[in-house]
Design an enzyme around this catalytic site. Structure first.
Site, PDB file in Angstrom:
ATOM      1  N   LYS A   1       0.854  -1.189   0.000  1.00 12.48           N
ATOM      2  CA  LYS A   1       0.000   0.000   0.000  1.00 12.48           C
ATOM      3  C   LYS A   1       0.882   1.227   0.000  1.00 12.48           C
ATOM      4  O   LYS A   1       2.031   1.168   0.453  1.00 12.48           O
ATOM      5  CB  LYS A   1      -0.881   0.034   1.254  1.00 12.48           C
ATOM      6  CG  LYS A   1      -2.143   0.843   1.092  1.00 12.48           C
ATOM      7  CD  LYS A   1      -3.218   0.053   0.353  1.00 12.48           C
ATOM      8  CE  LYS A   1      -4.522   0.796   0.264  1.00 12.48           C
ATOM      9  NZ  LYS A   1      -5.622  -0.098  -0.094  1.00 12.48           N
TER      10      LYS A   1
HETATM   11  P1  NAD Z   1     -12.951   7.584  -2.563  1.00 13.74           P
HETATM   12  O1  NAD Z   1     -11.959   8.632  -2.358  1.00 13.74           O
HETATM   13  O2  NAD Z   1     -13.464   7.326  -3.940  1.00 13.74           O
HETATM   14  O3  NAD Z   1     -14.230   7.826  -1.615  1.00 13.74           O
HETATM   15  C1  NAD Z   1     -14.142   8.026  -0.240  1.00 13.74           C
HETATM   16  C2  NAD Z   1     -15.479   8.593   0.214  1.00 13.74           C
HETATM   17  O4  NAD Z   1     -15.521   8.610   1.637  1.00 13.74           O
HETATM   18  C3  NAD Z   1     -15.729  10.017  -0.253  1.00 13.74           C
HETATM   19  O5  NAD Z   1     -17.073  10.142  -0.633  1.00 13.74           O
HETATM   20  C4  NAD Z   1     -15.483  10.851   1.008  1.00 13.74           C
HETATM   21  O6  NAD Z   1     -16.200  12.053   1.009  1.00 13.74           O
HETATM   22  C5  NAD Z   1     -16.011   9.888   2.035  1.00 13.74           C
HETATM   23  N1  NAD Z   1     -15.553  10.140   3.398  1.00 13.74           N
HETATM   24  C6  NAD Z   1     -14.329  10.464   3.841  1.00 13.74           C
HETATM   25  N2  NAD Z   1     -14.348  10.625   5.175  1.00 13.74           N
HETATM   26  C7  NAD Z   1     -15.611  10.393   5.560  1.00 13.74           C
HETATM   27  C8  NAD Z   1     -16.274  10.393   6.813  1.00 13.74           C
HETATM   28  N3  NAD Z   1     -15.622  10.667   7.934  1.00 13.74           N
HETATM   29  N4  NAD Z   1     -17.602  10.092   6.836  1.00 13.74           N
HETATM   30  C9  NAD Z   1     -18.276   9.818   5.708  1.00 13.74           C
HETATM   31  N5  NAD Z   1     -17.688   9.778   4.517  1.00 13.74           N
HETATM   32  C10 NAD Z   1     -16.387  10.081   4.441  1.00 13.74           C
HETATM   33  O7  NAD Z   1     -12.313   6.257  -1.947  1.00 13.74           O
HETATM   34  P2  NAD Z   1     -12.700   4.739  -2.246  1.00 13.74           P
HETATM   35  O8  NAD Z   1     -11.772   4.229  -3.260  1.00 13.74           O
HETATM   36  O9  NAD Z   1     -14.169   4.601  -2.411  1.00 13.74           O
HETATM   37  O10 NAD Z   1     -12.267   4.080  -0.866  1.00 13.74           O
HETATM   38  C11 NAD Z   1     -13.136   4.030   0.262  1.00 13.74           C
HETATM   39  C12 NAD Z   1     -12.706   2.877   1.158  1.00 13.74           C
HETATM   40  O11 NAD Z   1     -12.761   1.669   0.394  1.00 13.74           O
HETATM   41  C13 NAD Z   1     -11.285   2.977   1.679  1.00 13.74           C
HETATM   42  O12 NAD Z   1     -11.227   2.390   2.955  1.00 13.74           O
HETATM   43  C14 NAD Z   1     -10.501   2.144   0.700  1.00 13.74           C
HETATM   44  O13 NAD Z   1      -9.286   1.669   1.246  1.00 13.74           O
HETATM   45  C15 NAD Z   1     -11.499   1.025   0.472  1.00 13.74           C
HETATM   46  N6  NAD Z   1     -11.265   0.255  -0.745  1.00 13.74           N
HETATM   47  C16 NAD Z   1     -11.266   0.856  -1.973  1.00 13.74           C
HETATM   48  C17 NAD Z   1     -11.014   0.076  -3.093  1.00 13.74           C
HETATM   49  C18 NAD Z   1     -11.038   0.654  -4.482  1.00 13.74           C
HETATM   50  O14 NAD Z   1     -10.928  -0.125  -5.424  1.00 13.74           O
HETATM   51  N7  NAD Z   1     -11.203   1.947  -4.652  1.00 13.74           N
HETATM   52  C19 NAD Z   1     -10.763  -1.292  -2.963  1.00 13.74           C
HETATM   53  C20 NAD Z   1     -10.803  -1.874  -1.707  1.00 13.74           C
HETATM   54  C21 NAD Z   1     -11.067  -1.084  -0.600  1.00 13.74           C
END
Ligand code: NAD
Length: 462
Positions: free
Chosen positions: A125
């Protein structure tokens, strides 16, 4: 800790735990790992110690000239937790709270996730400490390029392969590819990064893969009888925290599958409509206004109220440590599906387990993202483009297999607690009260066993 009543937070974290609740994500990842190892008495202590720690953590610092004419220095990290089962794999995050320990935790979760879902990667990561809300697209492109240059040969198609995470997307991945290509021209560099735009070697279905994987895992778990009286997501009331890649697409896919999304949130606002939010309208509204705030037909609620909303499925899809000791009692759901990494603290896990609320853990529930990243990597190596149907049907197979395995392990471990206790005694291990495990610990035991077997098969070098 000298002061036992002090509140412990992750570096830069805005979430407060109860006094004594340690919210450092790497400590949490290690606690989860340690707990699972209690149920693996045959593993050598030294091997456990090795698997618990990252292989390496690279810290880089670089300046960029920002568009406002300033020069600013940024700190970036890339952690390779374990590469026994293949090259490192894991996202790159841009966020002000990125820290060495957060990256270590996220990298270790990737190791176990890849093992749970059965893709031949290790765990890695990365992240840059920055606030994208205060930077322009040009600034972010410069940060990305400087990060890739600073990491040099620490990333590569068979070394360590980045992907999107919080605040990074296909465009960021295209910049990573382009920079790496400039530095290593003359060969096929497409597999150096996944989550690329489709016309740049990205896989169809990758953008939706994390959310689709969550849906597949939830469907399978419900079909297998995890929640008595709830055999499908159809008709389920769903609450989603976080409305980015994982959360917004989960809203669309769960709604398509017949669920009713009643509350959503992002970092600025949370909104509720008990009669059901139209995810497509919410996505359009967020694209236009930058937030889900004031979405037509909804009422505003607080972030705490969102998590406490009565529902059938709660999907944390934002950041770590969202369900913790102080708010876990307010949770009113029948199932938690962790789209985010690390959203539930160990204390909250224990409370939810005791209350009979299963948590489909991150290392299973959100493994669809890395699975389709693996498909993208394969397509890039073969110079192929698979059809969307092929991607999704393969993803379904991977998610079903992983979900079945974790549920089976849960049963197997809980039926052999006495035997495991005896094995511990025979090996002279500390006597512990072996409580029935939850799905997270079951998933961890399978993953640790898998990585440990490969380490032993390969033989510890030299
Ligand atoms: P992203 O940046 O696309 O979205 C994150 C979202 O969370 C945004 O809408 C932001 O406004 C919101 N957010 C941030 N802090 C917040 C809070 N305190 N309360 C409510 N909402 C809040 O990111 P993503 O890629 O969707 O990732 C989100 C989670 O999913 C992370 O934990 C990431 O590690 C995990 N994840 C993502 C992927 C991927 O393929 N993108 C894969 C596995 C896991």
């Amino acid at each position: 800790m000298n002061n036992p009543s002090a509140v412990v937070t992750a570096p830069g974290s805005t979430v407060l735990g109860t006094p004594g609740e340690d919210l450092n994500p790497f400590h949490i990842a290690q606690q989860q790992f340690d707990r699972a190892c209690l149920y693996l008495p045959k593993l050598k202590a030294g091997l456990i110690e090795y698997l618990k720690r990252p292989d390496r953590l690279i810290t880089v610092e670089f300046p960029i000239e920002t568009e406002d004419g300033d020069v600013r220095t940024f700190v970036g990290y890339r952690c390779l937790h374990n590469q026994m089962r293949g090259p490192g794999k894991g996202g790159i995050r841009f966020h002000p709270d990125v820290s060495a320990d957060e990256v270590r935790a996220l990298a270790s979760w990737m190791t176990w996730k890849c093992a749970v879902v059965g893709v031949p990667f290790g765990g890695a990561k990365g992240g840059v400490v920055c606030d994208p809300k205060t930077l322009t697209k040009n600034d972010l492109r410069k940060i990305t390029r400087r990060l890739v240059v600073a990491l040099g040969d620490a990333i590569g198609p068979y070394i360590d392969v980045p992907a999107p995470d919080v605040n990074t997307n296909g465009e960021t991945m295209a910049w990573i590819y382009d920079t790496y290509q400039v530095l290593h021209s003359g060969k096929n560099n497409l597999p150096v990064v996944t989550g690329k735009p489709v016309d740049l070697g990205g896989s169809l279905g990758r953008r939706e893969a994390t959310a689709r994987g969550c849906l597949f895992a939830a469907q399978r778990a419900l079909e297998s009888g995890l929640i008595p009286g709830m055999s499908s997501v159809e008709g389920a009331k769903v609450v989603i925290q976080g409305f980015g890649n994982a959360g917004s697409i989960a809203a669309e896919l769960f709604a398509e599958a017949g669920a009713r999304v009643i509350a959503i949130s992002d970092s600025r606002a949370a909104v509720l409509d008990p009669s059901g939010i139209d995810p497509a309208l919410a996505v359009a509204h967020k694209a236009q206004t930058g937030s889900v705030a004031e979405l037509a037909g909804t009422v505003p609620i607080s972030a705490a109220e969102l998590l406490a909303t009565s529902c059938d499925i709660l999907i944390p899809a934002a950041l770590e440590n969202q369900i913790h000791a102080r708010n876990v009692d307010s949770i009113q759901t029948r199932l938690v599906v962790e789209a985010a990494n690390g959203p539930t603290t160990p204390t909250a896990d224990r409370v939810l387990h005791a209350r009979g609320i299963p948590v489909l853990p991150d290392i299973l529930a959100n493994s669809g993202g890395v699975t389709v990243s693996y498909f993208e990597w394969l397509q890039n190596i073969e110079n192929e483009q698979w059809d969307l149907d092929q991607v999704n049907s393969k993803l379904l197979r991977y998610m079903n297999r992983a979900t079945d395995k974790v549920i089976a392990l849960l049963g197997e471990i809980n039926e052999s607690l006495d035997e495991i206790g005896q094995q511990r005694a025979e090996r002279g291990l500390v006597e512990v009260d072996l409580e029935p495990v939850d799905l997270r610990t079951a998933a961890y035991t399978g993953a640790i066993q898998r990585v440990a077997s490969v380490a032993l098969e390969r033989g510890i070098w030299p």
